[in-house]
Motif scaffolding. Structure first.
Motif, PDB file in Angstrom:
ATOM      1  N   LEU A 298      46.610   3.772  56.211  1.00  0.00           N
ATOM      2  CA  LEU A 298      47.332   5.007  55.890  1.00  0.00           C
ATOM      3  C   LEU A 298      46.996   6.041  56.957  1.00  0.00           C
ATOM      4  CD1 LEU A 298      47.257   3.738  52.916  1.00  0.00           C
ATOM      5  CD2 LEU A 298      47.315   6.089  52.162  1.00  0.00           C
ATOM      6  N   THR A 299      48.008   6.689  57.477  1.00  0.00           N
ATOM      7  CA  THR A 299      47.771   7.677  58.524  1.00  0.00           C
ATOM      8  C   THR A 299      48.195   9.064  58.036  1.00  0.00           C
ATOM      9  OG1 THR A 299      48.184   5.957  60.148  1.00  0.00           O
ATOM     10  CG2 THR A 299      48.216   8.212  60.950  1.00  0.00           C
ATOM     11  N   PHE A 300      47.348  10.041  58.292  1.00  0.00           N
ATOM     12  CA  PHE A 300      47.658  11.419  57.895  1.00  0.00           C
ATOM     13  C   PHE A 300      47.506  12.348  59.093  1.00  0.00           C
ATOM     14  CE2 PHE A 300      45.863   9.273  54.192  1.00  0.00           C
ATOM     15  CZ  PHE A 300      46.794   9.554  53.202  1.00  0.00           C
ATOM     16  N   LYS A 301      48.329  13.381  59.143  1.00  0.00           N
ATOM     17  CA  LYS A 301      48.171  14.411  60.177  1.00  0.00           C
ATOM     18  C   LYS A 301      47.514  15.615  59.518  1.00  0.00           C
ATOM     19  CE  LYS A 301      51.869  13.412  63.473  1.00  0.00           C
ATOM     20  NZ  LYS A 301      50.964  12.598  64.281  1.00  0.00           N
ATOM     21  N   VAL A 302      46.534  16.189  60.192  1.00  0.00           N
ATOM     22  CA  VAL A 302      45.824  17.305  59.556  1.00  0.00           C
ATOM     23  C   VAL A 302      46.306  18.673  60.044  1.00  0.00           C
ATOM     24  CG1 VAL A 302      43.728  15.956  59.137  1.00  0.00           C
ATOM     25  CG2 VAL A 302      43.941  17.241  61.250  1.00  0.00           C
TER      26      VAL A 302
ATOM     27  N   MET B  85      40.967  16.865  52.814  1.00  0.00           N
ATOM     28  CA  MET B  85      41.370  15.585  53.401  1.00  0.00           C
ATOM     29  C   MET B  85      41.227  14.452  52.381  1.00  0.00           C
ATOM     30  SD  MET B  85      39.645  16.369  57.122  1.00  0.00           S
ATOM     31  CE  MET B  85      39.903  14.818  57.972  1.00  0.00           C
ATOM     32  N   ILE B  86      40.110  14.428  51.670  1.00  0.00           N
ATOM     33  CA  ILE B  86      39.916  13.331  50.707  1.00  0.00           C
ATOM     34  C   ILE B  86      40.821  13.527  49.484  1.00  0.00           C
ATOM     35  CG2 ILE B  86      37.838  14.359  49.600  1.00  0.00           C
ATOM     36  CD1 ILE B  86      38.546  10.588  50.125  1.00  0.00           C
ATOM     37  N   LEU B  87      41.077  14.764  49.095  1.00  0.00           N
ATOM     38  CA  LEU B  87      42.016  14.972  47.979  1.00  0.00           C
ATOM     39  C   LEU B  87      43.411  14.456  48.368  1.00  0.00           C
ATOM     40  CD1 LEU B  87      41.028  18.497  46.512  1.00  0.00           C
ATOM     41  CD2 LEU B  87      40.717  16.264  45.413  1.00  0.00           C
ATOM     42  N   THR B  88      43.764  14.639  49.634  1.00  0.00           N
ATOM     43  CA  THR B  88      45.044  14.108  50.121  1.00  0.00           C
ATOM     44  C   THR B  88      45.097  12.592  49.935  1.00  0.00           C
ATOM     45  OG1 THR B  88      45.059  15.820  51.819  1.00  0.00           O
ATOM     46  CG2 THR B  88      46.576  13.979  52.151  1.00  0.00           C
ATOM     47  N   VAL B  89      43.998  11.938  50.309  1.00  0.00           N
ATOM     48  CA  VAL B  89      43.937  10.473  50.218  1.00  0.00           C
ATOM     49  C   VAL B  89      44.030  10.021  48.759  1.00  0.00           C
ATOM     50  CG1 VAL B  89      42.466   8.451  50.618  1.00  0.00           C
ATOM     51  CG2 VAL B  89      42.594  10.255  52.344  1.00  0.00           C
TER      52      VAL B  89
ATOM     53  N   THR C 202      20.741  -8.252  46.172  1.00  0.00           N
ATOM     54  CA  THR C 202      21.727  -8.322  45.113  1.00  0.00           C
ATOM     55  C   THR C 202      23.006  -8.949  45.658  1.00  0.00           C
ATOM     56  OG1 THR C 202      22.633  -7.142  43.225  1.00  0.00           O
ATOM     57  CG2 THR C 202      22.914  -6.085  45.339  1.00  0.00           C
ATOM     58  N   TRP C 203      23.905  -9.290  44.728  1.00  0.00           N
ATOM     59  CA  TRP C 203      25.148  -9.927  45.160  1.00  0.00           C
ATOM     60  C   TRP C 203      26.264  -8.889  45.350  1.00  0.00           C
ATOM     61  CZ3 TRP C 203      29.525  -9.501  42.050  1.00  0.00           C
ATOM     62  CH2 TRP C 203      29.311  -9.117  40.721  1.00  0.00           C
ATOM     63  N   PHE C 204      27.124  -9.192  46.271  1.00  0.00           N
ATOM     64  CA  PHE C 204      28.318  -8.374  46.500  1.00  0.00           C
ATOM     65  C   PHE C 204      29.512  -9.286  46.684  1.00  0.00           C
ATOM     66  CE2 PHE C 204      24.860  -5.800  48.212  1.00  0.00           C
ATOM     67  CZ  PHE C 204      25.120  -4.561  47.662  1.00  0.00           C
ATOM     68  N   LYS C 205      30.645  -8.817  46.210  1.00  0.00           N
ATOM     69  CA  LYS C 205      31.887  -9.474  46.575  1.00  0.00           C
ATOM     70  C   LYS C 205      32.379  -8.692  47.792  1.00  0.00           C
ATOM     71  CE  LYS C 205      36.411 -10.622  44.713  1.00  0.00           C
ATOM     72  NZ  LYS C 205      37.339 -10.375  43.614  1.00  0.00           N
ATOM     73  N   VAL C 206      32.610  -9.378  48.883  1.00  0.00           N
ATOM     74  CA  VAL C 206      33.033  -8.679  50.100  1.00  0.00           C
ATOM     75  C   VAL C 206      34.391  -8.015  49.838  1.00  0.00           C
ATOM     76  CG1 VAL C 206      33.609  -8.932  52.548  1.00  0.00           C
ATOM     77  CG2 VAL C 206      31.801 -10.355  51.537  1.00  0.00           C
ATOM     78  N   PRO C 207      34.438  -6.680  49.969  1.00  0.00           N
ATOM     79  CA  PRO C 207      35.695  -6.004  49.644  1.00  0.00           C
ATOM     80  C   PRO C 207      36.697  -6.048  50.798  1.00  0.00           C
ATOM     81  CG  PRO C 207      34.055  -4.388  50.291  1.00  0.00           C
ATOM     82  CD  PRO C 207      33.375  -5.740  50.383  1.00  0.00           C
ATOM     83  N   GLU C 208      37.944  -5.976  50.438  1.00  0.00           N
ATOM     84  CA  GLU C 208      38.967  -5.713  51.453  1.00  0.00           C
ATOM     85  C   GLU C 208      38.792  -4.257  51.875  1.00  0.00           C
ATOM     86  OE1 GLU C 208      43.087  -7.803  50.981  1.00  0.00           O
ATOM     87  OE2 GLU C 208      42.603  -6.817  49.095  1.00  0.00           O
ATOM     88  N   SER C 209      39.249  -3.915  53.054  1.00  0.00           N
ATOM     89  CA  SER C 209      39.147  -2.518  53.492  1.00  0.00           C
ATOM     90  C   SER C 209      40.522  -1.893  53.633  1.00  0.00           C
ATOM     91  CB  SER C 209      38.424  -2.419  54.836  1.00  0.00           C
ATOM     92  OG  SER C 209      37.082  -2.818  54.703  1.00  0.00           O
ATOM     93  N   ILE C 210      40.584  -0.621  53.300  1.00  0.00           N
ATOM     94  CA  ILE C 210      41.786   0.171  53.595  1.00  0.00           C
ATOM     95  C   ILE C 210      41.385   1.133  54.709  1.00  0.00           C
ATOM     96  CG2 ILE C 210      43.425   1.906  52.752  1.00  0.00           C
ATOM     97  CD1 ILE C 210      43.189   0.765  49.987  1.00  0.00           C
ATOM     98  N   LYS C 211      42.185   1.176  55.755  1.00  0.00           N
ATOM     99  CA  LYS C 211      41.869   2.081  56.865  1.00  0.00           C
ATOM    100  C   LYS C 211      42.622   3.391  56.657  1.00  0.00           C
ATOM    101  CE  LYS C 211      41.507   1.905  61.884  1.00  0.00           C
ATOM    102  NZ  LYS C 211      41.718   1.015  63.028  1.00  0.00           N
ATOM    103  N   ILE C 212      41.874   4.480  56.661  1.00  0.00           N
ATOM    104  CA  ILE C 212      42.482   5.799  56.519  1.00  0.00           C
ATOM    105  C   ILE C 212      42.309   6.520  57.853  1.00  0.00           C
ATOM    106  CG2 ILE C 212      42.430   7.999  55.259  1.00  0.00           C
ATOM    107  CD1 ILE C 212      42.965   5.738  53.321  1.00  0.00           C
ATOM    108  N   VAL C 213      43.401   6.828  58.507  1.00  0.00           N
ATOM    109  CA  VAL C 213      43.325   7.464  59.826  1.00  0.00           C
ATOM    110  C   VAL C 213      43.799   8.907  59.723  1.00  0.00           C
ATOM    111  CG1 VAL C 213      43.963   7.236  62.257  1.00  0.00           C
ATOM    112  CG2 VAL C 213      43.936   5.207  60.800  1.00  0.00           C
ATOM    113  N   PHE C 214      42.959   9.832  60.176  1.00  0.00           N
ATOM    114  CA  PHE C 214      43.349  11.248  60.229  1.00  0.00           C
ATOM    115  C   PHE C 214      43.523  11.656  61.686  1.00  0.00           C
ATOM    116  CE2 PHE C 214      41.198  11.348  56.047  1.00  0.00           C
ATOM    117  CZ  PHE C 214      42.165  12.024  55.306  1.00  0.00           C
ATOM    118  N   HIS C 215      44.699  12.144  62.007  1.00  0.00           N
ATOM    119  CA  HIS C 215      44.982  12.576  63.379  1.00  0.00           C
ATOM    120  C   HIS C 215      45.194  14.073  63.436  1.00  0.00           C
ATOM    121  CE1 HIS C 215      45.155   8.828  65.411  1.00  0.00           C
ATOM    122  NE2 HIS C 215      46.162   8.356  64.712  1.00  0.00           N
ATOM    123  N   GLY C 216      44.969  14.611  64.634  1.00  0.00           N
ATOM    124  CA  GLY C 216      45.354  15.992  64.891  1.00  0.00           C
ATOM    125  C   GLY C 216      44.199  16.969  64.842  1.00  0.00           C
ATOM    126  N   LYS C 217      44.543  18.248  65.079  1.00  0.00           N
ATOM    127  CA  LYS C 217      43.507  19.292  65.070  1.00  0.00           C
ATOM    128  C   LYS C 217      43.539  19.983  63.719  1.00  0.00           C
ATOM    129  CE  LYS C 217      41.699  23.233  67.696  1.00  0.00           C
ATOM    130  NZ  LYS C 217      40.751  23.424  66.623  1.00  0.00           N
TER     131      LYS C 217
END
Lengths: 429, 173
Positions: A270-274, A178-182, A153-168
């Motif tokens: 986007l960077t988040f601290k957990v 975590m995903i609700l935060t995003v 099938t065909w796809f349009k190559v998507p741009e990516s958003i990087k979501i970084v989660f740091h910490g303990k």
């Protein structure tokens, strides 16, 4: 210029060295999945396309999960159409009631999803499989029919958003928080047409259930897919020793563990601290309406639902049982718990989790998508309020147009079932 | 299919989701006419009764978000709506609409300026939307060339038919 993991998979499957966002590519499909709601229409369109047999009977997956066990005659007929097609074309992966479960939990559990794969599914939460490093996206029945006929099938190559989660991550915080935060941050259209790539040390340390739960809801920010680079935890989940050799069904193939290049392009990061993240709730009628669970103390509940492709994993049932053990559900509340697959159900029985739920006064149902989409086994009446571990709280999603659904992780849901109102689980400790 | 389409419009806001377009309780069929009877029932139970053949839906951003159910564009077609104009469409809905031949137009300007009940005229080939009530004209974003090719093949069904036929001919030669 480097490529993201998504770009690498799309390049590989379209036979190109490189691709960039915005390119249209024709990709070979590893798997094509449909459910009892979407397969019958796909079958009809498949015939209209002049197709006689599927491109590969070992790569099409049909799963009974939405309206099953059949809720009415029409639904029974949908399953029947799917069953007949599966039988006629000897589909290797056809899952019947009682021997399957919710598609997005069942496919990984059956070992069907492998890193580097590309799959389409006629269900919007197909992006769940991205947690295993596959490029997985939801499509409609006509796209699915084309996939069944052509194997591409065909796809349009998507741009990516990087979501970084740091910490303990604190113990009471889950992948759902975590995903609700995003989604709260991006909004329901913030990642439209894009791929969400989740990374960072806090993601690397997450067990698969949380990773699935995170990728599951990528679509709720409008994304085409959610994806996590495979690692040791992925390997262990797949029961593999090394990345070079992977097994799917009776096949053995070599799939590389693709990773994003250091100089890959992202639309944004986007960077988040957990560390100090709080248990969250999304209030009606969008998953992006996110606030701290402790803000909702006054919201009285009629129903709590723990299950669905987002949070019906064995880990969720364990979390719920730890909170419900020795407790009784509030007299004004109905708690419905739905293990996501037959195997998860069996394991929950073996671990004694189901007894804990029944002792507490919960209704435990067979695996089904039913309550999540107001299909059956948990439909809401006018004015009723439900807290659900599902992925959508659209108007009328679980029943009457004047009912309301709040979304949360499993710990908040279980704690709230005990108190009868939305509750931060730390209140009960 | 050349032509100018005329009709009145129904106006909606942002994030019109698939549960609003066609609640799941009506999704145990894929009969377009049957689905059409319940179009927008998740927004207002008997909404479809207000719709006349040839009308348009106009909405804000992220139209069709949510489920992959193709019942959604089918319900819209089934109740006689000619086209949907929105400032943006959710990805799966966009694909589904193209695949089932529901006309869609992406136009931020049209989405903002059109009001409920306005009479519209759309010149399909040019992607031009004329507001006859307000005497205004808006343009819409053209579809990517790749998509136009699929549409020219008669939608995805025609595209696949042709491709399958090609494969059979390859086998014979």
């Amino acid at each position: 210029m480097g490529m993201t993991i998504s770009e690498k998979i799309l390049a590989k499957k379209s036979g190109q060295e490189t691709v960039k966002p915005g390119d249209f590519v024709m990709c070979k499909l590893d798997l094509v999945m449909a459910t009892d709601v979407t397969a019958p229409l796909a079958i009809k369109v498949f015939h209209r396309m002049g197709a006689e047999k599927p491109f590969d009977s070992g790569r099409i997956i049909f799963i009974n999960d939405h309206f099953v066990p059949a809720k009415d005659i029409k639904s029974a007929e949908l399953s029947q159409e799917m069953r007949d097609f599966a039988k006629k074309h000897h589909l290797r992966y056809y899952y019947e009631v009682g021997r399957g479960g919710i598609c997005h939990a069942l496919m990984p559990e059956e070992g069907l999803i492998l890193p580097g794969m590309i799959l389409i599914g006629a269900d919007s939460h197909t992006c769940t499989a991205g947690a295993l490093g596959a490029f997985a996206t939801g499509v409609g029945s006509t796209d699915l029919a084309a996939g069944m006929a052509l194997g591409e099938t065909w796809f349009k190559v998507p741009e990516s958003i990087k979501i970084v989660f740091h910490g303990k991550k604190p113990d009471y915080i889950s992948g759902k928080d975590m995903i609700l935060t995003v989604i709260g941050e991006l909004g329901v259209e913030g990642a439209m047409y894009m791929a969400l790539e989740f990374s960072g040390d806090a993601v690397r340390s997450l067990p698969m259930a949380d990773r699935f739960s995170i990728c599951n809801m990528a679509i709720e920010a409008g994304a085409k897919t959610g994806i996590i680079e495979p690692d040791e935890i992925t390997l262990r989940y797949l029961g593999l020793e090394s990345a070079s050799e992977v097994q799917s069904g009776s096949e053995r193939r070599k799939l590389p563990f693709l990773k994003s290049d250091n100089d890959a392009r992202y639309a944004r990061t986007l960077t988040f601290k957990v560390d100090r993240m709080e248990p969250l709730v999304a209030y009606p009628f969008l998953p992006s309406n996110v606030a701290k669970a402790s803000n909702f103390k006054d919201i009285r509940l009629d129903q709590v639902f723990i299950g669905s492709c987002t949070n019906g994993w064995l880990d969720d049932l364990r979390t719920a049982a730890a909170i419900l053990k020795g407790k009784r559900i509030h007299e004004g509340v109905r708690l419905i718990i739905t293990p996501s697959t037959a195997r998860t159900f069996k394991e929950a029985v073996a671990e004694g989790l189901i007894s804990i739920f029944l002792e507490a006064g919960a209704a435990v149902t067979t695996p089904t998508c039913g309550p999540c989409l107001g299909g059956h086994m948990g439909v809401l009446a006018k004015g009723e309020v439900c807290l659900a571990t599902t992925n959508r709280n659209f108007k009328g999603r679980m029943g009457d147009l004047e009912s309301k659904v709040y979304l949360s992780g499993t710990a908040v849901a279980a704690a709230s079932a005990i108190t009868g109102r939305i509750t931060d689980p730390r209140e009960l400790i | 299919m050349k032509g100018i389409m005329r009709g009145k419009c129904f106006k909606f806001g942002d994030n019109i989701d698939t549960d609003m377009i066609i609640p799941v309780k009506y999704c145990n069929t894929y009969d377009m006419a049957e689905l059409g009877k319940h179009c927008m029932a998740g927004y207002e139970e008997n909404f479809a009764k207000n719709i006349s053949t040839g009308d348009f839906l106009v909405a804000g951003s992220n139209f069709g978000c949510g489920s992959s159910r193709e019942n959604a564009p089918l319900a819209i077609k089934g109740c006689g709506i000619q086209a949907v104009i929105a400032s943006s469409f959710a990805r799966i809905f966009l694909r589904n609409a193209i695949n089932v031949g529901l006309l869609i137009f992406e136009s931020e300007e049209a989405s903002q300026k059109i009001s409920e009940g306005d009479q519209l005229e759309i010149i399909k080939e040019k992607g031009l939307i004329r507001n006859l009530t307000r005497v205004e004209t808006y343009s819409s974003s053209p579809l990517p060339e790749f998509i136009t090719t699929i549409i020219e093949e008669g939608g995805l069904v025609g595209y696949v038919r042709k491709k399958l036929k090609g494969k059979q001919e390859d086998c014979l030669s």
